[in-house]
Design a protein around this motif. Structure first.
Motif, PDB file in Angstrom:
ATOM      1  N   LEU A  29       9.860  -9.067   1.586  1.00  0.00           N
ATOM      2  CA  LEU A  29       9.317  -9.599   2.466  1.00  0.00           C
ATOM      3  C   LEU A  29       7.397  -9.204   2.637  1.00  0.00           C
ATOM      4  CD1 LEU A  29      11.760  -8.360   5.319  1.00  0.00           C
ATOM      5  CD2 LEU A  29      10.953 -10.957   4.978  1.00  0.00           C
ATOM      6  N   ALA A  30       7.128  -8.087   2.171  1.00  0.00           N
ATOM      7  CA  ALA A  30       5.817  -7.638   1.857  1.00  0.00           C
ATOM      8  C   ALA A  30       5.087  -8.532   0.850  1.00  0.00           C
ATOM      9  CB  ALA A  30       5.643  -6.109   1.606  1.00  0.00           C
ATOM     10  N   ASP A  31       5.660  -9.137  -0.003  1.00  0.00           N
ATOM     11  CA  ASP A  31       5.288  -9.931  -1.006  1.00  0.00           C
ATOM     12  C   ASP A  31       5.056 -11.345  -0.316  1.00  0.00           C
ATOM     13  OD1 ASP A  31       5.224  -7.924  -3.195  1.00  0.00           O
ATOM     14  OD2 ASP A  31       6.875  -8.865  -3.854  1.00  0.00           O
ATOM     15  N   GLU A  32       5.823 -11.730   0.762  1.00  0.00           N
ATOM     16  CA  GLU A  32       5.424 -12.781   1.344  1.00  0.00           C
ATOM     17  C   GLU A  32       4.139 -12.768   2.371  1.00  0.00           C
ATOM     18  OE1 GLU A  32       8.644 -15.451   2.916  1.00  0.00           O
ATOM     19  OE2 GLU A  32       9.985 -13.923   2.371  1.00  0.00           O
ATOM     20  N   CYS A  33       4.410 -11.659   3.039  1.00  0.00           N
ATOM     21  CA  CYS A  33       3.437 -11.472   3.941  1.00  0.00           C
ATOM     22  C   CYS A  33       1.833 -10.950   3.748  1.00  0.00           C
ATOM     23  CB  CYS A  33       3.693 -10.095   5.057  1.00  0.00           C
ATOM     24  SG  CYS A  33       5.250 -10.532   5.868  1.00  0.00           S
ATOM     25  N   LEU A  34       1.494 -10.219   2.739  1.00  0.00           N
ATOM     26  CA  LEU A  34       0.362  -9.672   2.401  1.00  0.00           C
ATOM     27  C   LEU A  34      -0.755 -10.736   1.992  1.00  0.00           C
ATOM     28  CD1 LEU A  34       1.283  -6.260   0.652  1.00  0.00           C
ATOM     29  CD2 LEU A  34       0.809  -6.866   2.976  1.00  0.00           C
ATOM     30  N   PRO A  35      -0.024 -11.751   1.064  1.00  0.00           N
ATOM     31  CA  PRO A  35      -0.996 -12.864   0.828  1.00  0.00           C
ATOM     32  C   PRO A  35      -1.797 -13.739   1.792  1.00  0.00           C
ATOM     33  CG  PRO A  35       0.800 -12.768  -0.956  1.00  0.00           C
ATOM     34  CD  PRO A  35       1.151 -11.902   0.254  1.00  0.00           C
ATOM     35  N   LEU A  36      -0.956 -13.780   3.101  1.00  0.00           N
ATOM     36  CA  LEU A  36      -1.497 -14.580   4.004  1.00  0.00           C
ATOM     37  C   LEU A  36      -2.518 -13.721   5.058  1.00  0.00           C
ATOM     38  CD1 LEU A  36       2.376 -15.818   5.425  1.00  0.00           C
ATOM     39  CD2 LEU A  36       0.675 -16.835   3.835  1.00  0.00           C
ATOM     40  N   ILE A  37      -2.602 -12.706   4.760  1.00  0.00           N
ATOM     41  CA  ILE A  37      -3.637 -11.931   5.653  1.00  0.00           C
ATOM     42  C   ILE A  37      -5.007 -12.599   5.295  1.00  0.00           C
ATOM     43  CG2 ILE A  37      -4.698  -9.466   6.171  1.00  0.00           C
ATOM     44  CD1 ILE A  37      -1.985  -8.518   5.316  1.00  0.00           C
ATOM     45  N   SER A  38      -5.812 -12.725   6.322  1.00  0.00           N
ATOM     46  CA  SER A  38      -6.950 -13.561   6.091  1.00  0.00           C
ATOM     47  C   SER A  38      -8.050 -12.495   5.691  1.00  0.00           C
ATOM     48  CB  SER A  38      -7.473 -13.862   7.331  1.00  0.00           C
ATOM     49  OG  SER A  38      -7.838 -12.989   8.302  1.00  0.00           O
ATOM     50  N   LYS A  39      -9.050 -12.828   4.770  1.00  0.00           N
ATOM     51  CA  LYS A  39     -10.112 -12.015   4.345  1.00  0.00           C
ATOM     52  C   LYS A  39     -11.077 -11.469   5.550  1.00  0.00           C
ATOM     53  CE  LYS A  39     -10.787 -14.626  -0.050  1.00  0.00           C
ATOM     54  NZ  LYS A  39     -11.744 -15.536  -0.644  1.00  0.00           N
ATOM     55  N   GLU A  40     -11.164 -12.139   6.681  1.00  0.00           N
ATOM     56  CA  GLU A  40     -11.790 -11.398   7.776  1.00  0.00           C
ATOM     57  C   GLU A  40     -11.071 -10.302   8.383  1.00  0.00           C
ATOM     58  OE1 GLU A  40     -10.850 -14.600   7.488  1.00  0.00           O
ATOM     59  OE2 GLU A  40     -12.696 -15.576   6.907  1.00  0.00           O
ATOM     60  N   ALA A  41      -9.680 -10.452   8.459  1.00  0.00           N
ATOM     61  CA  ALA A  41      -8.871  -9.339   8.857  1.00  0.00           C
ATOM     62  C   ALA A  41      -9.012  -8.078   8.031  1.00  0.00           C
ATOM     63  CB  ALA A  41      -7.336  -9.802   9.297  1.00  0.00           C
ATOM     64  N   LEU A  42      -8.863  -8.513   6.788  1.00  0.00           N
ATOM     65  CA  LEU A  42      -9.257  -7.140   5.748  1.00  0.00           C
ATOM     66  C   LEU A  42     -10.560  -6.383   5.726  1.00  0.00           C
ATOM     67  CD1 LEU A  42      -7.103  -8.350   2.750  1.00  0.00           C
ATOM     68  CD2 LEU A  42      -6.472  -6.556   4.325  1.00  0.00           C
ATOM     69  N   LYS A  43     -11.488  -7.381   6.009  1.00  0.00           N
ATOM     70  CA  LYS A  43     -12.927  -7.053   6.017  1.00  0.00           C
ATOM     71  C   LYS A  43     -13.043  -5.927   7.150  1.00  0.00           C
ATOM     72  CE  LYS A  43     -17.544  -8.486   5.899  1.00  0.00           C
ATOM     73  NZ  LYS A  43     -18.633  -9.679   5.904  1.00  0.00           N
ATOM     74  N   LEU A  44     -12.319  -6.464   8.243  1.00  0.00           N
ATOM     75  CA  LEU A  44     -12.742  -5.542   9.731  1.00  0.00           C
ATOM     76  C   LEU A  44     -11.892  -4.319   9.544  1.00  0.00           C
ATOM     77  CD1 LEU A  44     -12.721  -8.202  12.213  1.00  0.00           C
ATOM     78  CD2 LEU A  44     -14.481  -6.664  11.817  1.00  0.00           C
ATOM     79  N   ALA A  45     -10.593  -4.212   8.731  1.00  0.00           N
ATOM     80  CA  ALA A  45      -9.668  -3.211   8.823  1.00  0.00           C
ATOM     81  C   ALA A  45     -10.338  -2.063   8.386  1.00  0.00           C
ATOM     82  CB  ALA A  45      -8.543  -3.534   7.710  1.00  0.00           C
ATOM     83  N   ARG A  46      -9.849  -0.765   8.569  1.00  0.00           N
ATOM     84  CA  ARG A  46     -10.253   0.489   8.196  1.00  0.00           C
ATOM     85  C   ARG A  46     -10.333   0.713   6.747  1.00  0.00           C
ATOM     86  NH1 ARG A  46     -11.644   3.569  12.624  1.00  0.00           N
ATOM     87  NH2 ARG A  46     -10.320   3.149  14.452  1.00  0.00           N
ATOM     88  N   PRO A  47     -11.140   1.326   5.874  1.00  0.00           N
ATOM     89  CA  PRO A  47     -10.999   1.522   4.507  1.00  0.00           C
ATOM     90  C   PRO A  47      -9.541   1.724   3.942  1.00  0.00           C
ATOM     91  CG  PRO A  47     -12.922   2.642   5.478  1.00  0.00           C
ATOM     92  CD  PRO A  47     -12.166   2.129   6.494  1.00  0.00           C
ATOM     93  N   TYR A  48      -9.102   2.809   4.465  1.00  0.00           N
ATOM     94  CA  TYR A  48      -7.724   3.110   3.929  1.00  0.00           C
ATOM     95  C   TYR A  48      -6.766   2.094   4.034  1.00  0.00           C
ATOM     96  CZ  TYR A  48      -3.026   5.281   3.253  1.00  0.00           C
ATOM     97  OH  TYR A  48      -1.837   5.656   2.590  1.00  0.00           O
ATOM     98  N   THR A  49      -6.711   1.283   5.179  1.00  0.00           N
ATOM     99  CA  THR A  49      -5.714   0.198   5.548  1.00  0.00           C
ATOM    100  C   THR A  49      -6.066  -1.064   4.621  1.00  0.00           C
ATOM    101  OG1 THR A  49      -5.625   0.808   7.847  1.00  0.00           O
ATOM    102  CG2 THR A  49      -5.077  -1.418   7.252  1.00  0.00           C
ATOM    103  N   ARG A  50      -7.178  -1.275   4.235  1.00  0.00           N
ATOM    104  CA  ARG A  50      -7.851  -2.295   3.454  1.00  0.00           C
ATOM    105  C   ARG A  50      -7.302  -2.046   1.918  1.00  0.00           C
ATOM    106  NH1 ARG A  50     -12.514  -2.632   4.919  1.00  0.00           N
ATOM    107  NH2 ARG A  50     -13.360  -1.457   3.670  1.00  0.00           N
ATOM    108  N   ARG A  51      -7.463  -0.861   1.679  1.00  0.00           N
ATOM    109  CA  ARG A  51      -7.242  -0.394   0.140  1.00  0.00           C
ATOM    110  C   ARG A  51      -5.715  -0.458   0.095  1.00  0.00           C
ATOM    111  NH1 ARG A  51     -11.391   3.385   1.041  1.00  0.00           N
ATOM    112  NH2 ARG A  51     -10.023   5.189   1.398  1.00  0.00           N
ATOM    113  N   SER A  52      -5.184  -0.006   1.147  1.00  0.00           N
ATOM    114  CA  SER A  52      -3.456  -0.013   0.989  1.00  0.00           C
ATOM    115  C   SER A  52      -2.923  -1.496   0.833  1.00  0.00           C
ATOM    116  CB  SER A  52      -2.994   0.634   2.156  1.00  0.00           C
ATOM    117  OG  SER A  52      -3.333   1.941   2.406  1.00  0.00           O
ATOM    118  N   VAL A  53      -3.410  -2.247   1.490  1.00  0.00           N
ATOM    119  CA  VAL A  53      -2.960  -3.793   1.441  1.00  0.00           C
ATOM    120  C   VAL A  53      -3.175  -4.057  -0.118  1.00  0.00           C
ATOM    121  CG1 VAL A  53      -3.203  -5.972   2.047  1.00  0.00           C
ATOM    122  CG2 VAL A  53      -3.164  -4.155   3.795  1.00  0.00           C
TER     123      VAL A  53
END
Length: 747
Positions: free
Chosen positions: A312-336
């Motif tokens: 399920l994660a392999d389906e979800c993660l590529p769908l996350i927008s670049k804008e959302a990852l850019k706004l995420a906290r550093p650890y969250t962004r790195r974890s994704v």
């Protein structure tokens, strides 16, 4: 124009009645209630049908189906009003809600209603609303959902945002995480839902709301926001053991998988509709991925489940927008990003390292956090000492109660056999050898890690970890008059999750002492206790059954030590605390209602008063004006000594009178706030009008007049006292300590 309130109901009777009561108290009655019963029995249904309500209530049934999604769909299909509003049965509406929602809905298909979160029910909420906004009590049990929550990981609303974007944005921003999104606290035009086939997807157990919400908003631009007041009250359940909400159920892996399936569902619904709102959804989802999915990788032991999660994660993660990852906290962004290219084993190992580092960061230099960490990581590795006993009473405040008498018996009968440790916050002179440690000190945790036996009269710290092979003796500290823990409907004056905390702590108890059959039955219920009950009576009450000559000797000695004239009779006044009189969690206040000046004037020639308050309120009274008449012995270690010297007891809802009755001396009950205490705060286990072995008095004048006429009172209550004594004191004969020690330590 009216509303159909759709309320799924699984038999939570105490909740549904208050929910419907909040509807009954609405000024505008343009609505119906559809209560959808999910496998309820007849008694559950009668809890609804027997209510006297001025609006139509229809009971529906889910039949073979189950779950909140199915229940809401059934309610939606049966609704007949122009608008529908979904409620949970434990939630309620504030006054004026219906009128305001209908006014806002005239030109709209969806109206977003702000909400409160509350740890208390409807009736308690109404009382709490009367308090000032800055009061600690109100802040503890009621929280407003702030729309403009400060969240740097969430995009800013564009200046040219449409009303649709603004409302949807506020709805998304008002929750901390993706999983908290809810189809509740929104008013929907029924025709819009039916026309567009907007229903709840019944494949979801926990996350059915997200898809419904996305589909509904994508069907219309006509949305409004009711910002004047938070009218919807979302109740957080205070008993996650017996009545957990869906959010409180322990089902971490399945919940994580549902979140990802719901995310995929939502992305399919809103894809291409609005890029900005889609990015807002992504911002919420990335937090849940780190908090839930990666946490499940760390804890889940089933390889099959882990594979499902990863798929399920392999389906979800590529769908996350670049804008959302850019706004995420550093650890969250790195974890994704790390999750996209590494195995689940490596993801989990990385998360464990991060968790350990964060724990270290939170504790380093903070003594109260560092010491428990040393206890968990180091001290628990030391071997258990087979003959070591740790004693604690009233959180280390004093040397008293049943643990005191157990310690003294062991020290006398098994001298030198056991190493005894006493938890005492102030250095105390003990009659027998024992080490003394301060509560929460490093030495405290050292001995807590190494002791074989634990003897407590209150709950152990939440940080306590029971090791295999150790023995925990819980003596408790009284026959219960007031309802305790799981027998309480509401919790006030303590942590909102008090019930869960007590449940977790009581799982460590191997033995629990009961002073009588009544208490034994209550303890089984209120603590959900299923291990060995020692039906022996309280060791602390053995002293009340001393031979007459020894008792008289001790009375003279105690009076001399306290400076009480030997020629004066003693009134022991022992009031308890009130759940609703507190400054902060665990910090109580108390207003003395007994008129001590009048008592001194009328009774001072014959009596003195010894005051003994509950340990929660020992430091809140100034009695300097009554020197020589009132002796404040609230901090005196052993209340049994005060029983011995007292010719008469005055109390209220404290359980002290159950113990004092062993002496067969008169007891008066000063219960000036009995209706409030019985009906709103705690409630009683016994019928006090029928069972109490003395009169219930409402004023100081009544108390004084009764003291002046004690012989008549004793004669009036002679038979009640006899029955009371047999029921509550019948097990106690001076041998309780011996029975307990021989069972627990020399079984």
């Amino acid at each position: 124009m009216g509303i159909s309130f759709i309320i799924p109901y699984c038999g939570e009777r105490k909740y549904i009645q208050e929910c419907l009561e909040s509807l009954e108290n609405q000024t505008c009655k343009e609505f119906e209630a559809l209560v959808v019963c999910d496998h309820c029995d007849e008694e559950d249904k009668r809890a609804v049908t027997e209510l006297s309500l001025s609006f139509p209530v229809t009971l529906l049934d889910t039949g073979e189906k189950t779950g909140v999604a199915a229940a809401r769909n059934i309610g939606l299909a049966a609704s007949r009003q122009e608008f529908v509003f979904f409620m949970d049965c434990d939630d309620f509406l504030r006054a004026g809600a219906v009128e305001s929602m209908l006014a806002a809905a005239r030109e709209s298909d969806i109206v977003y209603v702000r909400r409160y979160y509350s740890w208390i029910g409807y009736r308690g909420f109404l009382e709490m609303e009367k308090l000032p906004d800055d009061s600690t009590e109100k802040h503890t049990y009621i929280n407003t959902s702030r729309i403009e929550r400060e969240d740097k990981t969430f995009p800013l609303l564009p200046d040219n945002a449409t009303s649709w974007e603004t409302v949807f944005y506020h709805l998304l921003k008002s929750v901390i995480r993706f999983t908290f999104l809810s189809a509740l606290n929104l008013l929907y035009r029924r025709e819009m839902l039916v026309k567009n086939a907007v229903t709840f997807d019944e494949q979801f157990i926990y996350q059915a709301d997200m898809g419904f919400l996305a589909k509904a908003f994508c069907c219309t631009e006509r949305v409004a926001e009711l910002t004047e007041e938070p009218y919807y009250v979302k109740r957080r359940r205070n008993d996650p053991i017996n009545l957990p909400s869906l959010a409180q159920r322990k089902d971490a892996t399945n919940k994580a998988m549902e979140v990802m399936r719901a995310y995929l569902y939502v992305k399919e619904v809103i894809r291409g509709k609005n890029e900005f709102i889609e990015s807002c959804f992504d911002c919420k989802f990335v937090k849940d991925y780190v908090r839930q999915t990666i946490a499940a990788y760390m804890k889940e032991k089933s390889s099959k489940k882990v594979k499902e999660l990863r798929s399920l994660a392999d389906e979800c993660l590529p769908l996350i927008s670049k804008e959302a990852l850019k706004l995420a906290r550093p650890y969250t962004r790195r974890s994704v990003n790390y999750s996209l290219t590494h195995t689940t084993e490596k993801i989990a190992a990385r998360a464990r390292r991060h968790s350990a580092f964060q724990t270290f960061k939170r504790t380093i230099g903070r003594k109260r956090k560092m010491i428990p960490l040393i206890y968990r990581k180091l001290l628990l590795r030391f071997p258990i000492k087979e003959k070591m006993i740790l004693f604690e009473t009233f959180f280390g405040r004093n040397y008293s109660d049943s643990p005191k008498y157990i310690f003294e018996y062991i020290s006398q009968q098994y001298s030198g056999e056991y190493e005894c440790i006493w938890v005492l916050n102030k250095k105390t002179k003990l009659p027998y050898p024992a080490k003394q440690v301060k509560r929460f000190s490093l030495r405290y945790y050292y001995y807590m890690a190494r002791s074989k036996y634990f003897v407590y009269n209150v709950r152990q710290p939440k940080s306590f970890i029971k090791r295999k092979g150790t023995v925990f003796l819980e003596t408790w500290h009284g026959t219960p008059l007031k309802r305790l823990v799981f027998d309480q409907v509401e919790v006030s004056g303590a942590s909102p999750l008090y019930k869960e905390q007590v449940y977790n702590q009581s799982r460590s108890w191997d033995y629990l002492i009961a002073p009588n059959q009544f208490s034994s039955d209550i303890f089984r219920s209120c603590f959900m206790y299923d291990k060995e009950m020692l039906e022996t009576g309280y060791p602390r009450n053995d002293i009340l059954h001393l031979p007459e000559d020894e008792r008289e000797r001790q009375v003279g000695e105690i009076k001399n030590n306290l400076g009480i004239p030997l020629d004066k009779k003693v009134i022991l006044y022992a009031p308890t605390w009130r759940d609703d009189e507190f400054f902060d969690k665990g910090q109580y206040r108390f207003t003395l209602q007994l008129d001590l000046a009048r008592m001194q004037e009328t009774l001072g020639d014959e009596y003195v008063v010894v005051l003994r308050t509950h340990y929660f309120i020992v430091n809140v009274l100034d009695l300097s004006a009554y020197q020589g008449f009132v002796f404040n012995e609230s901090t005196y270690d052993d209340i049994a000594h005060l029983y011995l010297i007292a010719d008469l007891m005055i109390t209220d809802y404290s359980s002290v009178f159950f113990d004092y009755a062993n002496l067969r001396r008169p007891i008066l009950f000063f219960m000036y706030d009995i209706e409030k205490y019985r009906d709103a705060l705690r409630g009683f286990y016994i019928d006090i009008e029928e069972e109490l072995p003395g009169p219930i008095l409402m004023t100081s004048d009544e108390v004084i007049a009764t003291v002046q006429n004690l012989p008549q009172v004793e004669q009036t209550y002679e038979e009640k006292y006899r029955v009371f004594y047999e029921k509550y004191c019948g097990w106690e004969n001076g041998t309780s300590t011996k029975q307990v020690v021989e069972t627990v330590f020399h079984k």
